[in-house]
Design a protein around this motif. Structure first.
Motif, PDB file in Angstrom:
ATOM      1  N   GLY A 130       0.819  -1.213   0.000  1.00  0.00           N
ATOM      2  CA  GLY A 130       0.000   0.000   0.000  1.00  0.00           C
ATOM      3  C   GLY A 130       0.844   1.250   0.000  1.00  0.00           C
ATOM      4  O   GLY A 130       0.538   2.229  -0.701  1.00  0.00           O
ATOM      5  N   VAL A 131       1.923   1.251   0.781  1.00  0.00           N
ATOM      6  CA  VAL A 131       2.841   2.402   0.791  1.00  0.00           C
ATOM      7  C   VAL A 131       3.492   2.572  -0.573  1.00  0.00           C
ATOM      8  O   VAL A 131       3.642   3.688  -1.079  1.00  0.00           O
ATOM      9  CB  VAL A 131       3.905   2.220   1.886  1.00  0.00           C
ATOM     10  N   GLN A 132       3.881   1.445  -1.198  1.00  0.00           N
ATOM     11  CA  GLN A 132       4.477   1.520  -2.534  1.00  0.00           C
ATOM     12  C   GLN A 132       3.487   2.063  -3.555  1.00  0.00           C
ATOM     13  O   GLN A 132       3.856   2.836  -4.453  1.00  0.00           O
ATOM     14  CB  GLN A 132       4.954   0.134  -2.952  1.00  0.00           C
ATOM     15  N   LEU A 133       2.220   1.677  -3.422  1.00  0.00           N
ATOM     16  CA  LEU A 133       1.209   2.159  -4.355  1.00  0.00           C
ATOM     17  C   LEU A 133       1.063   3.673  -4.269  1.00  0.00           C
ATOM     18  O   LEU A 133       0.974   4.355  -5.299  1.00  0.00           O
ATOM     19  CB  LEU A 133      -0.125   1.476  -4.062  1.00  0.00           C
ATOM     20  N   PHE A 134       1.049   4.212  -3.059  1.00  0.00           N
ATOM     21  CA  PHE A 134       0.902   5.648  -2.899  1.00  0.00           C
ATOM     22  C   PHE A 134       2.204   6.398  -3.160  1.00  0.00           C
ATOM     23  O   PHE A 134       2.211   7.627  -3.158  1.00  0.00           O
ATOM     24  CB  PHE A 134       0.384   5.969  -1.493  1.00  0.00           C
ATOM     25  N   SER A 135       3.307   5.665  -3.380  1.00  0.00           N
ATOM     26  CA  SER A 135       4.581   6.308  -3.716  1.00  0.00           C
ATOM     27  C   SER A 135       4.727   6.548  -5.206  1.00  0.00           C
ATOM     28  O   SER A 135       5.670   7.232  -5.628  1.00  0.00           O
ATOM     29  CB  SER A 135       5.741   5.437  -3.210  1.00  0.00           C
ATOM     30  N   ILE A 136       3.839   5.977  -6.013  1.00  0.00           N
ATOM     31  CA  ILE A 136       3.904   6.185  -7.460  1.00  0.00           C
ATOM     32  C   ILE A 136       3.553   7.640  -7.766  1.00  0.00           C
ATOM     33  O   ILE A 136       2.520   8.147  -7.335  1.00  0.00           O
ATOM     34  CB  ILE A 136       2.957   5.213  -8.181  1.00  0.00           C
ATOM     35  N   GLN A 137       4.416   8.293  -8.521  1.00  0.00           N
ATOM     36  CA  GLN A 137       4.264   9.727  -8.762  1.00  0.00           C
ATOM     37  C   GLN A 137       3.060  10.031  -9.648  1.00  0.00           C
ATOM     38  O   GLN A 137       2.198  10.828  -9.299  1.00  0.00           O
ATOM     39  CB  GLN A 137       5.550  10.278  -9.403  1.00  0.00           C
ATOM     40  N   SER A 138       3.000   9.379 -10.777  1.00  0.00           N
ATOM     41  CA  SER A 138       1.941   9.655 -11.733  1.00  0.00           C
ATOM     42  C   SER A 138       1.186   8.362 -12.038  1.00  0.00           C
ATOM     43  O   SER A 138       1.772   7.403 -12.552  1.00  0.00           O
ATOM     44  CB  SER A 138       2.508  10.248 -13.028  1.00  0.00           C
ATOM     45  N   ASP A 197       2.480  -0.112 -13.872  1.00  0.00           N
ATOM     46  CA  ASP A 197       2.996  -0.386 -12.532  1.00  0.00           C
ATOM     47  C   ASP A 197       1.872  -0.395 -11.498  1.00  0.00           C
ATOM     48  O   ASP A 197       1.871  -1.203 -10.563  1.00  0.00           O
ATOM     49  CB  ASP A 197       4.046   0.660 -12.141  1.00  0.00           C
ATOM     50  N   VAL A 198       0.916   0.502 -11.674  1.00  0.00           N
ATOM     51  CA  VAL A 198      -0.219   0.542 -10.753  1.00  0.00           C
ATOM     52  C   VAL A 198      -1.018  -0.750 -10.823  1.00  0.00           C
ATOM     53  O   VAL A 198      -1.425  -1.321  -9.797  1.00  0.00           O
ATOM     54  CB  VAL A 198      -1.117   1.756 -11.065  1.00  0.00           C
ATOM     55  N   LEU A 199      -1.228  -1.255 -12.049  1.00  0.00           N
ATOM     56  CA  LEU A 199      -1.972  -2.501 -12.204  1.00  0.00           C
ATOM     57  C   LEU A 199      -1.238  -3.675 -11.560  1.00  0.00           C
ATOM     58  O   LEU A 199      -1.855  -4.528 -10.907  1.00  0.00           O
ATOM     59  CB  LEU A 199      -2.214  -2.774 -13.693  1.00  0.00           C
ATOM     60  N   TRP A 200       0.080  -3.718 -11.730  1.00  0.00           N
ATOM     61  CA  TRP A 200       0.860  -4.803 -11.125  1.00  0.00           C
ATOM     62  C   TRP A 200       0.794  -4.738  -9.606  1.00  0.00           C
ATOM     63  O   TRP A 200       0.640  -5.765  -8.934  1.00  0.00           O
ATOM     64  CB  TRP A 200       2.310  -4.726 -11.596  1.00  0.00           C
ATOM     65  N   VAL A 201       0.919  -3.550  -9.050  1.00  0.00           N
ATOM     66  CA  VAL A 201       0.881  -3.400  -7.593  1.00  0.00           C
ATOM     67  C   VAL A 201      -0.499  -3.772  -7.055  1.00  0.00           C
ATOM     68  O   VAL A 201      -0.628  -4.452  -6.021  1.00  0.00           O
ATOM     69  CB  VAL A 201       1.265  -1.961  -7.193  1.00  0.00           C
ATOM     70  N   LEU A 202      -1.565  -3.348  -7.749  1.00  0.00           N
ATOM     71  CA  LEU A 202      -2.915  -3.690  -7.309  1.00  0.00           C
ATOM     72  C   LEU A 202      -3.166  -5.192  -7.389  1.00  0.00           C
ATOM     73  O   LEU A 202      -3.813  -5.777  -6.494  1.00  0.00           O
ATOM     74  CB  LEU A 202      -3.942  -2.941  -8.165  1.00  0.00           C
ATOM     75  N   ALA A 203      -2.678  -5.824  -8.463  1.00  0.00           N
ATOM     76  CA  ALA A 203      -2.828  -7.278  -8.590  1.00  0.00           C
ATOM     77  C   ALA A 203      -2.072  -8.002  -7.479  1.00  0.00           C
ATOM     78  O   ALA A 203      -2.579  -8.955  -6.875  1.00  0.00           O
ATOM     79  CB  ALA A 203      -2.339  -7.744  -9.957  1.00  0.00           C
ATOM     80  N   TYR A 204      -0.860  -7.526  -7.209  1.00  0.00           N
ATOM     81  CA  TYR A 204      -0.047  -8.110  -6.137  1.00  0.00           C
ATOM     82  C   TYR A 204      -0.742  -7.952  -4.789  1.00  0.00           C
ATOM     83  O   TYR A 204      -0.806  -8.885  -3.974  1.00  0.00           O
ATOM     84  CB  TYR A 204       1.314  -7.421  -6.133  1.00  0.00           C
ATOM     85  N   LEU A 205      -1.306  -6.771  -4.550  1.00  0.00           N
ATOM     86  CA  LEU A 205      -2.019  -6.499  -3.305  1.00  0.00           C
ATOM     87  C   LEU A 205      -3.254  -7.380  -3.170  1.00  0.00           C
ATOM     88  O   LEU A 205      -3.535  -7.937  -2.095  1.00  0.00           O
ATOM     89  CB  LEU A 205      -2.399  -5.020  -3.253  1.00  0.00           C
ATOM     90  N   GLN A 206      -3.990  -7.536  -4.255  1.00  0.00           N
ATOM     91  CA  GLN A 206      -5.205  -8.340  -4.226  1.00  0.00           C
ATOM     92  C   GLN A 206      -4.899  -9.809  -3.959  1.00  0.00           C
ATOM     93  O   GLN A 206      -5.657 -10.490  -3.243  1.00  0.00           O
ATOM     94  CB  GLN A 206      -5.958  -8.196  -5.541  1.00  0.00           C
ATOM     95  N   ILE A 207      -3.801 -10.313  -4.504  1.00  0.00           N
ATOM     96  CA  ILE A 207      -3.439 -11.717  -4.303  1.00  0.00           C
ATOM     97  C   ILE A 207      -3.229 -12.014  -2.823  1.00  0.00           C
ATOM     98  O   ILE A 207      -3.755 -12.998  -2.280  1.00  0.00           O
ATOM     99  CB  ILE A 207      -2.171 -12.064  -5.116  1.00  0.00           C
ATOM    100  N   PHE A 208      -2.489 -11.158  -2.131  1.00  0.00           N
ATOM    101  CA  PHE A 208      -2.194 -11.424  -0.729  1.00  0.00           C
ATOM    102  C   PHE A 208      -3.414 -11.187   0.161  1.00  0.00           C
ATOM    103  O   PHE A 208      -3.565 -11.858   1.186  1.00  0.00           O
ATOM    104  CB  PHE A 208      -1.008 -10.568  -0.270  1.00  0.00           C
TER     105      PHE A 208
END
Length: 237
Positions: free
Chosen positions: A125-133, A140-151
């Protein structure tokens, strides 16, 4: 890869082909192995849930089973009940023994999943909110969200199956009380009371007898994970 003493970047070298093959195969193999390890306890708990459903069905349809048994063996109602009820008691004890074995085998996995998944969800979650744009880094946002959803789904899966076992086990005593016990002998009534008293203790899957694996635990873990995320995100700013 910097510690490797061979040159793997030479396209004409056999080591280059081996490195490419490794990069192609290791991720699917790791994912397959992880899925297998993660779904082992789910499969065993699903089996226990199915057995609880069978036990509840037999107790709910005790009248019909008694009629069938009396017609088959030409015995009294009390004798038919005792025979069927003995099978239900043995079935219940087998389920308890099976769940004890499952808990002993996977309690470490349940505990580590609760601990590490909470940390991973928080850091992701911290990494997701660290994305600038969000528009420029949409992939990258889609990958992070998919990774977050899996766990999150892994955490939810453990708690869902554990909660279903708990909920089904609490129904056994209520269903057993609905058996046709008014016309039975005193011994049969006494045995039924003992069974109901034991069935009132729910079957609970725990992580080292410390944390119950239920949906309430999932809610609490996600609550604490959000609090940790809020603190870390504020510190980052």
């Amino acid at each position: 890869m910097d510690l490797v003493l061979i040159d793997i970047n030479d396209p004409e070298s056999i080591y280059f082909e081996c490195a490419c093959l490794y990069q192609i195969l290791y991720k699917p193999m790791m994912v397959t192995a992880y899925i297998a390890v993660q779904t082992f306890p789910w499969a065993f708990l699903s089996f226990a849930i199915t057995q609880l459903d069978i036990l509840i069905y037999n107790l709910e349809n005790m009248k019909e089973l008694i009629k069938e048994r009396r017609a088959e063996k030409n015995c009294s109602e009390d004798e038919a009940f005792q025979e069927i009820f003995t099978g239900c008691v043995l079935h219940h004890r087998a389920i308890i023994s099976f769940l004890d074995t499952v808990e002993a085998a996977f309690r470490s996995q349940f505990a580590l999943t609760l601990l590490f998944n909470g940390c991973i969800i928080c850091c992701t979650g911290v990494q997701l909110f660290s994305i600038q744009s969000l528009t420029k880094d949409f992939v990258d946002v889609l990958w992070v969200l998919a990774y977050l959803q899996i766990f999150i789904m892994i955490q939810f899966g453990d708690c869902y199956f554990g909660n279903t076992v708990y909920r089904k086990s609490t129904e056994v005593a209520t269903v057993a009380f609905g058996c046709p016990w008014l016309t039975l002998s005193t011994e049969s009534k006494r045995n039924l009371i003992v069974f109901i008293a034991r069935a009132q203790k729910p079957l609970l899957i725990t992580a080292y007898n410390l944390v119950p694996i239920t949906l309430l635990t999932f809610t609490r873990v996600m609550n604490w994970t959000y609090k940790a995320f809020a603190v870390m995100n504020e510190m980052k700013k």
